[in-house]
Design a protein around this motif. Structure first.
Motif, PDB file in Angstrom:
ATOM      1  N   ALA A  29       0.614  -1.256  -0.184  1.00  0.00           N
ATOM      2  CA  ALA A  29       0.134  -0.122   0.106  1.00  0.00           C
ATOM      3  C   ALA A  29       0.980   1.329   0.041  1.00  0.00           C
ATOM      4  CB  ALA A  29      -0.971  -0.238   1.185  1.00  0.00           C
ATOM      5  N   GLU A  30       2.247   1.407   0.784  1.00  0.00           N
ATOM      6  CA  GLU A  30       2.755   2.490   0.053  1.00  0.00           C
ATOM      7  C   GLU A  30       4.015   2.318  -0.655  1.00  0.00           C
ATOM      8  OE1 GLU A  30       4.696   2.418   4.355  1.00  0.00           O
ATOM      9  OE2 GLU A  30       3.074   2.518   5.600  1.00  0.00           O
ATOM     10  N   HIS A  31       4.088   1.618  -1.890  1.00  0.00           N
ATOM     11  CA  HIS A  31       4.882   0.979  -2.705  1.00  0.00           C
ATOM     12  C   HIS A  31       4.129   0.469  -4.043  1.00  0.00           C
ATOM     13  CE1 HIS A  31       7.439   1.367   0.909  1.00  0.00           C
ATOM     14  NE2 HIS A  31       8.148   1.811   0.701  1.00  0.00           N
ATOM     15  N   PRO A  32       2.970   1.823  -3.805  1.00  0.00           N
ATOM     16  CA  PRO A  32       2.122   0.532  -5.114  1.00  0.00           C
ATOM     17  C   PRO A  32       2.634   0.601  -6.519  1.00  0.00           C
ATOM     18  CG  PRO A  32       1.401   2.991  -4.959  1.00  0.00           C
ATOM     19  CD  PRO A  32       2.684   2.422  -3.433  1.00  0.00           C
ATOM     20  N   LYS A  33       4.075   1.399  -5.913  1.00  0.00           N
ATOM     21  CA  LYS A  33       5.010   1.614  -7.845  1.00  0.00           C
ATOM     22  C   LYS A  33       5.907   2.487  -7.603  1.00  0.00           C
ATOM     23  CE  LYS A  33       3.674   4.143 -12.237  1.00  0.00           C
ATOM     24  NZ  LYS A  33       3.149   5.285 -13.005  1.00  0.00           N
ATOM     25  N   LEU A  34       7.000   0.829  -7.812  1.00  0.00           N
ATOM     26  CA  LEU A  34       8.414   1.285  -8.093  1.00  0.00           C
ATOM     27  C   LEU A  34       9.211   1.344  -9.136  1.00  0.00           C
ATOM     28  CD1 LEU A  34       8.325  -1.827  -5.325  1.00  0.00           C
ATOM     29  CD2 LEU A  34       9.195   0.937  -4.941  1.00  0.00           C
ATOM     30  N   THR A  35      10.268   2.349  -9.375  1.00  0.00           N
ATOM     31  CA  THR A  35      11.126   1.681 -10.478  1.00  0.00           C
ATOM     32  C   THR A  35      12.088   0.677 -10.313  1.00  0.00           C
ATOM     33  OG1 THR A  35      12.759   3.083  -9.829  1.00  0.00           O
ATOM     34  CG2 THR A  35      11.630   4.796 -10.376  1.00  0.00           C
ATOM     35  N   LEU A  36      12.776   0.228 -11.046  1.00  0.00           N
ATOM     36  CA  LEU A  36      13.699  -1.012 -11.478  1.00  0.00           C
ATOM     37  C   LEU A  36      15.091  -1.044 -10.032  1.00  0.00           C
ATOM     38  CD1 LEU A  36      14.573  -3.592 -11.735  1.00  0.00           C
ATOM     39  CD2 LEU A  36      15.696  -1.468 -14.026  1.00  0.00           C
ATOM     40  N   SER A  37      15.835   0.903  -9.890  1.00  0.00           N
ATOM     41  CA  SER A  37      16.688   0.294  -8.721  1.00  0.00           C
ATOM     42  C   SER A  37      15.495   0.004  -7.959  1.00  0.00           C
ATOM     43  CB  SER A  37      16.388   1.601  -9.077  1.00  0.00           C
ATOM     44  OG  SER A  37      17.738   2.236 -10.023  1.00  0.00           O
ATOM     45  N   GLU A  38      14.637   0.818  -7.393  1.00  0.00           N
ATOM     46  CA  GLU A  38      13.395   0.782  -6.225  1.00  0.00           C
ATOM     47  C   GLU A  38      13.584  -0.755  -5.988  1.00  0.00           C
ATOM     48  OE1 GLU A  38      11.414   5.259  -5.891  1.00  0.00           O
ATOM     49  OE2 GLU A  38      10.053   3.053  -6.718  1.00  0.00           O
ATOM     50  N   GLY A  61       1.175 -11.067 -17.372  1.00  0.00           N
ATOM     51  CA  GLY A  61       0.217 -10.518 -17.518  1.00  0.00           C
ATOM     52  C   GLY A  61       0.029  -9.641 -15.465  1.00  0.00           C
ATOM     53  N   TYR A  62       1.088 -10.291 -14.571  1.00  0.00           N
ATOM     54  CA  TYR A  62       1.040  -9.464 -13.036  1.00  0.00           C
ATOM     55  C   TYR A  62       1.624  -8.390 -12.426  1.00  0.00           C
ATOM     56  CZ  TYR A  62       0.142 -15.077 -12.853  1.00  0.00           C
ATOM     57  OH  TYR A  62      -0.188 -16.136 -13.052  1.00  0.00           O
ATOM     58  N   MET A  63       1.857  -7.574 -14.203  1.00  0.00           N
ATOM     59  CA  MET A  63       2.360  -6.412 -13.442  1.00  0.00           C
ATOM     60  C   MET A  63       2.574  -5.810 -14.633  1.00  0.00           C
ATOM     61  SD  MET A  63       5.039  -5.235 -11.038  1.00  0.00           S
ATOM     62  CE  MET A  63       5.645  -6.792 -10.311  1.00  0.00           C
ATOM     63  N   ARG A  64       2.645  -4.521 -14.548  1.00  0.00           N
ATOM     64  CA  ARG A  64       2.385  -2.986 -15.593  1.00  0.00           C
ATOM     65  C   ARG A  64       4.169  -2.329 -15.405  1.00  0.00           C
ATOM     66  NH1 ARG A  64      -2.697  -1.528 -12.329  1.00  0.00           N
ATOM     67  NH2 ARG A  64      -3.869  -1.785 -13.861  1.00  0.00           N
ATOM     68  N   SER A  65       4.542  -2.195 -16.786  1.00  0.00           N
ATOM     69  CA  SER A  65       5.525  -1.651 -16.912  1.00  0.00           C
ATOM     70  C   SER A  65       5.549   0.024 -17.583  1.00  0.00           C
ATOM     71  CB  SER A  65       6.351  -2.369 -18.537  1.00  0.00           C
ATOM     72  OG  SER A  65       5.235  -1.717 -19.513  1.00  0.00           O
ATOM     73  N   ASP A  66       4.691   0.370 -16.513  1.00  0.00           N
ATOM     74  CA  ASP A  66       4.854   1.609 -16.898  1.00  0.00           C
ATOM     75  C   ASP A  66       5.112   2.253 -15.521  1.00  0.00           C
ATOM     76  OD1 ASP A  66       2.367   0.797 -15.515  1.00  0.00           O
ATOM     77  OD2 ASP A  66       0.862   2.522 -16.608  1.00  0.00           O
ATOM     78  N   GLY A  67       5.888   2.486 -14.964  1.00  0.00           N
ATOM     79  CA  GLY A  67       6.940   2.831 -13.429  1.00  0.00           C
ATOM     80  C   GLY A  67       5.829   1.269 -12.964  1.00  0.00           C
ATOM     81  N   PHE A  68       6.906   0.197 -12.882  1.00  0.00           N
ATOM     82  CA  PHE A  68       6.715  -1.032 -12.470  1.00  0.00           C
ATOM     83  C   PHE A  68       5.289  -0.970 -10.783  1.00  0.00           C
ATOM     84  CE2 PHE A  68      10.309  -1.971 -14.156  1.00  0.00           C
ATOM     85  CZ  PHE A  68      10.087  -2.744 -15.108  1.00  0.00           C
ATOM     86  N   SER A  69       4.174  -1.774 -11.893  1.00  0.00           N
ATOM     87  CA  SER A  69       2.809  -1.944 -10.954  1.00  0.00           C
ATOM     88  C   SER A  69       1.826  -2.838 -10.355  1.00  0.00           C
ATOM     89  CB  SER A  69       2.157  -0.802 -10.376  1.00  0.00           C
ATOM     90  OG  SER A  69       1.305  -0.438 -11.970  1.00  0.00           O
ATOM     91  N   LEU A  70       1.429  -3.473  -9.517  1.00  0.00           N
ATOM     92  CA  LEU A  70       0.849  -4.668  -9.730  1.00  0.00           C
ATOM     93  C   LEU A  70      -0.565  -4.545 -10.874  1.00  0.00           C
ATOM     94  CD1 LEU A  70       1.742  -6.464  -6.235  1.00  0.00           C
ATOM     95  CD2 LEU A  70       2.487  -6.591  -8.141  1.00  0.00           C
ATOM     96  N   ARG A  71      -0.432  -5.686 -11.041  1.00  0.00           N
ATOM     97  CA  ARG A  71      -2.184  -5.713 -11.771  1.00  0.00           C
ATOM     98  C   ARG A  71      -3.210  -6.082 -11.241  1.00  0.00           C
ATOM     99  NH1 ARG A  71      -1.328  -6.491 -18.242  1.00  0.00           N
ATOM    100  NH2 ARG A  71      -3.843  -5.464 -18.785  1.00  0.00           N
ATOM    101  N   PRO A  72      -4.472  -6.528 -11.308  1.00  0.00           N
ATOM    102  CA  PRO A  72      -5.412  -7.586 -10.676  1.00  0.00           C
ATOM    103  C   PRO A  72      -5.244  -8.230 -11.059  1.00  0.00           C
ATOM    104  CG  PRO A  72      -6.116  -5.769 -11.725  1.00  0.00           C
ATOM    105  CD  PRO A  72      -4.710  -5.366 -12.519  1.00  0.00           C
TER     106      PRO A  72
END
Length: 268
Positions: A29-38, A61-72
């Motif tokens: 919840a605190e890190h819904p979107k992370l960069t590769l480095s993060e 299909g488990y991850m979005r690539s626009d600044g990585f984030s989980l998909r439903p």
């Protein structure tokens, strides 16, 4: 964990799976979107390893690539577990929390014929002369959980029960009249909970509430039991009823979620 960290595992341990799961757990919840480095920093993986796991999750299909984030779709990983949970497994963590809160024993039971059968229990101090464990049976008419379950029965089933049940006096307090028991069950049906005072065993008091399924049908009951020397009837209602009802509601919500997971699937 670093990429080259040597860990002691048996020969069947798959380290790449461990690392892939660590990438998933980096998101919350605190890190819904992370960069590769993060992601690399959070997991201890090298950037190259983190990139491979992230790109794999994206392609699956488990991850979005626009600044990585989980998909439903990631929820599918938990569906098998959630859908396999039984009522006792769902209830136990909530019973443990309730017992920790009120410092009294708590149980869940189902109606089986004319008896209640215990399917989950978290005890505190022993307050009965008989040992209660999962699988223990008691006559429904003399217990708070039994009365909650009887009160939820259709009138025809209740008529059959009252005509055939042997309402023995287990203590000097036990209701042994079918008319009186029917009157008590109507009261329980109206107020939504049952309070029994030393009817199963001298010194034992208990309060119970129903557990309903997603359709509103009563499928089980939950109680809190205490010793008559420790709590008055008024204090049981004032101090234990609301925590009991809240716990029943949380069990119902978790049970509904686990059942819904069988039928629902997240959008890709």
């Amino acid at each position: 964990m670093t990429d080259n960290q040597d860990q002691s595992h048996d020969g069947d341990f798959v380290q790449s799976l461990e690392r892939g799961l660590s990438v998933i757990r980096a998101f919350d919840a605190e890190h819904p979107k992370l960069t590769l480095s993060e992601v690399a920093a959070s997991t201890g993986l090298s950037r190259a390893a983190a990139r491979r796991f992230l790109r794999t999750l994206v392609q699956l299909g488990y991850m979005r690539s626009d600044g990585f984030s989980l998909r439903p779709k990631i929820l599918e990983l938990g569906y098998a577990y959630l859908s396999s949970l039984t009522l006792p497994e769902v209830a136990m963590p909530h019973l443990e929390q309730l017992v920790e809160q009120v410092h009294e024993s708590s149980s869940v039971s189902e109606l089986d014929g004319d008896d209640v059968i215990y399917i989950a229990r978290v005890p505190t101090k022993r307050i009965m002369t008989v040992t209660i464990s999962v699988g223990t049976r008691f006559p429904a008419y003399a217990t708070s959980m039994g009365r909650v379950l009887l009160a939820a029965q259709p009138e025809e089933r209740l008529d059959e029960y009252l005509e055939s049940a042997s309402l023995r006096g287990l203590t000097g307090h036990t209701i042994t009249s079918a008319t009186a028991l029917r009157r008590e069950l109507r009261k329980i049906r109206s107020q939504g909970w049952a309070l029994v005072d030393q009817e199963l065993e001298e010194g034992l008091r208990s309060i119970a509430a129903p557990i309903r399924d997603a359709d509103g049908q009563v499928i089980a009951a939950i109680n809190v039991s205490t010793h008559a020397g420790r709590r008055t009837l008024n204090s049981i209602v004032e101090e234990l009823l609301q925590p009991l009802l809240a716990t029943a509601r949380r069990i119902e919500l978790d049970l509904a979620r686990s059942r819904a997971s069988v039928r629902a699937r997240p959008d890709a």
